[in-house]
Design a protein around this motif. Structure first.
Motif, PDB file in Angstrom:
ATOM      1  N   ALA A 137       0.769  -1.054   0.041  1.00  0.00           N
ATOM      2  CA  ALA A 137       0.047  -0.011  -0.002  1.00  0.00           C
ATOM      3  C   ALA A 137       0.997   1.187  -0.022  1.00  0.00           C
ATOM      4  O   ALA A 137       0.596   2.311  -0.707  1.00  0.00           O
ATOM      5  CB  ALA A 137      -0.867   0.036   1.006  1.00  0.00           C
ATOM      6  N   VAL A 138       1.990   1.274   0.737  1.00  0.00           N
ATOM      7  CA  VAL A 138       2.734   2.441   0.962  1.00  0.00           C
ATOM      8  C   VAL A 138       3.449   2.554  -0.636  1.00  0.00           C
ATOM      9  O   VAL A 138       3.582   3.833  -1.129  1.00  0.00           O
ATOM     10  CB  VAL A 138       3.997   2.202   1.929  1.00  0.00           C
ATOM     11  N   ALA A 139       3.751   1.605  -1.347  1.00  0.00           N
ATOM     12  CA  ALA A 139       4.573   1.674  -2.503  1.00  0.00           C
ATOM     13  C   ALA A 139       3.480   2.177  -3.586  1.00  0.00           C
ATOM     14  O   ALA A 139       3.944   3.151  -4.312  1.00  0.00           O
ATOM     15  CB  ALA A 139       4.959   0.189  -2.822  1.00  0.00           C
ATOM     16  N   ARG A 140       2.152   1.860  -3.319  1.00  0.00           N
ATOM     17  CA  ARG A 140       1.273   2.175  -4.545  1.00  0.00           C
ATOM     18  C   ARG A 140       1.076   3.587  -4.067  1.00  0.00           C
ATOM     19  O   ARG A 140       0.875   4.706  -4.964  1.00  0.00           O
ATOM     20  CB  ARG A 140      -0.196   1.488  -4.250  1.00  0.00           C
ATOM     21  N   TRP A 141       0.977   4.050  -2.916  1.00  0.00           N
ATOM     22  CA  TRP A 141       0.707   5.571  -2.532  1.00  0.00           C
ATOM     23  C   TRP A 141       1.861   6.365  -3.077  1.00  0.00           C
ATOM     24  O   TRP A 141       1.846   7.581  -3.615  1.00  0.00           O
ATOM     25  CB  TRP A 141       0.800   5.777  -0.881  1.00  0.00           C
ATOM     26  N   ARG A 143       4.066   5.680  -5.685  1.00  0.00           N
ATOM     27  CA  ARG A 143       3.850   5.896  -7.085  1.00  0.00           C
ATOM     28  C   ARG A 143       2.770   6.900  -7.548  1.00  0.00           C
ATOM     29  O   ARG A 143       3.165   7.784  -8.588  1.00  0.00           O
ATOM     30  CB  ARG A 143       3.685   4.530  -7.818  1.00  0.00           C
ATOM     31  N   ALA A 144       1.562   6.786  -6.952  1.00  0.00           N
ATOM     32  CA  ALA A 144       0.719   7.712  -7.229  1.00  0.00           C
ATOM     33  C   ALA A 144       1.022   9.202  -6.847  1.00  0.00           C
ATOM     34  O   ALA A 144       0.664  10.075  -7.669  1.00  0.00           O
ATOM     35  CB  ALA A 144      -0.603   7.713  -6.367  1.00  0.00           C
ATOM     36  N   GLN A 145       1.566   9.423  -5.904  1.00  0.00           N
ATOM     37  CA  GLN A 145       2.078  10.900  -5.448  1.00  0.00           C
ATOM     38  C   GLN A 145       3.194  11.374  -6.577  1.00  0.00           C
ATOM     39  O   GLN A 145       2.983  12.382  -7.011  1.00  0.00           O
ATOM     40  CB  GLN A 145       2.838  10.846  -4.180  1.00  0.00           C
ATOM     41  N   ASP A 196      10.634   1.519  -4.473  1.00  0.00           N
ATOM     42  CA  ASP A 196      10.646   3.051  -5.302  1.00  0.00           C
ATOM     43  C   ASP A 196      10.609   3.898  -3.878  1.00  0.00           C
ATOM     44  O   ASP A 196      10.235   5.053  -4.337  1.00  0.00           O
ATOM     45  CB  ASP A 196       9.342   2.881  -6.025  1.00  0.00           C
ATOM     46  N   MET A 197      10.677   3.529  -2.646  1.00  0.00           N
ATOM     47  CA  MET A 197      10.494   4.724  -1.705  1.00  0.00           C
ATOM     48  C   MET A 197      11.785   5.129  -1.492  1.00  0.00           C
ATOM     49  O   MET A 197      12.147   6.392  -1.149  1.00  0.00           O
ATOM     50  CB  MET A 197      10.041   3.879  -0.480  1.00  0.00           C
ATOM     51  N   THR A 198      12.839   4.764  -2.117  1.00  0.00           N
ATOM     52  CA  THR A 198      14.254   5.231  -1.924  1.00  0.00           C
ATOM     53  C   THR A 198      14.604   6.018  -3.331  1.00  0.00           C
ATOM     54  O   THR A 198      15.526   6.665  -3.463  1.00  0.00           O
ATOM     55  CB  THR A 198      15.377   4.266  -1.959  1.00  0.00           C
ATOM     56  N   GLN A 199      13.663   6.124  -4.260  1.00  0.00           N
ATOM     57  CA  GLN A 199      13.979   6.617  -5.598  1.00  0.00           C
ATOM     58  C   GLN A 199      13.717   8.484  -5.793  1.00  0.00           C
ATOM     59  O   GLN A 199      14.025   8.947  -6.407  1.00  0.00           O
ATOM     60  CB  GLN A 199      13.090   6.090  -6.782  1.00  0.00           C
ATOM     61  N   THR A 200      12.597   8.708  -4.635  1.00  0.00           N
ATOM     62  CA  THR A 200      12.255  10.154  -4.885  1.00  0.00           C
ATOM     63  C   THR A 200      13.236  11.290  -4.768  1.00  0.00           C
ATOM     64  O   THR A 200      13.124  12.048  -5.500  1.00  0.00           O
ATOM     65  CB  THR A 200      11.263  10.341  -3.502  1.00  0.00           C
TER      66      THR A 200
END
Length: 208
Positions: A137-141, A143-145, A196-200
């Motif tokens: 869920a966190v990963a989807r959030w 990507r959406a952001q 993908d949380m580390t890509q921002t």
């Protein structure tokens, strides 16, 4: 909400389901869960099509207080049993163990069966399953952001500096979210962040 005199001097406070939720400071789904969980839940009138549920708020409060005491006592007994299970199977002292290996095995099976039943009824949750679901869920959030920021940049011709600033703020919000989840529930341990949380703050900043 209405008042009605009982056979004695007590006054019954009749409430519907929504009013009872306010009285107990819980949600309607919680009231429904109580009704499913407790077959002896005090009900004055069951709801049907065109007819509301009716409860005596005073009786329900007393019932819930009694159930809370019972569950606290049951939990205490269970913790005492678990403490017994933590003892070595073979006593290393001259003092006899409070529970023999055979009884301990029966207790382990009983506790396992109880936990399995509570899991099926929704009173327990699987930590690995919840951890996996929350991570996804966190990963989807995330990507959406990121997609929202990139789309806004295109739609409104935002400068790269503005988009980078937004991504920086998103990264800070993500890190704070993960820290809060770790502290509050321990459901996202170290090393389990979505990739993908580390890509921002790095690859996702390459706007051009």
């Amino acid at each position: 909400m209405s008042l009605s005199l009982s056979s004695g001097a007590d006054v019954a406070v009749r409430v519907n389901k929504r009013e009872l939720a306010r009285v107990l400071a819980v949600s309607l789904p919680t009231i429904n869960a109580y009704l499913d969980r407790y077959t002896d839940f005090p009900v004055l009138q069951e709801g049907t099509n065109g007819r509301e549920w009716q409860f005596d708020a005073t009786a329900v409060r007393a019932f819930m207080a009694a159930k809370e005491r019972e569950e606290e006592a049951a939990e205490l007994r269970k913790q005492e049993q678990i403490a017994q299970l933590a003892m070595p199977l073979e006593s290393t002292s001259d003092q006899p163990s409070e529970i023999n290996p055979g009884d301990r095995l029966k207790l382990i099976r009983s506790l396992a069966a109880e936990d399995e039943l509570r899991l099926k009824r929704g009173f327990l949750v699987s930590v690995p399953a919840q951890r996996q679901a929350l991570t996804a869920a966190v990963a989807r959030w995330n990507r959406a952001q990121l997609a929202t920021i990139r789309q806004a940049g295109r739609d409104f011709n935002l400068p790269d500096s503005v988009i980078r600033s937004l991504l920086d703020r998103l990264g800070e919000a993500q890190r704070q979210l993960i820290a809060d989840l770790k502290m509050d529930a321990g459901l996202l341990p170290d090393g389990l962040l979505p990739a993908d949380m580390t890509q921002t703050g790095d690859a996702e900043r390459r706007i051009a």
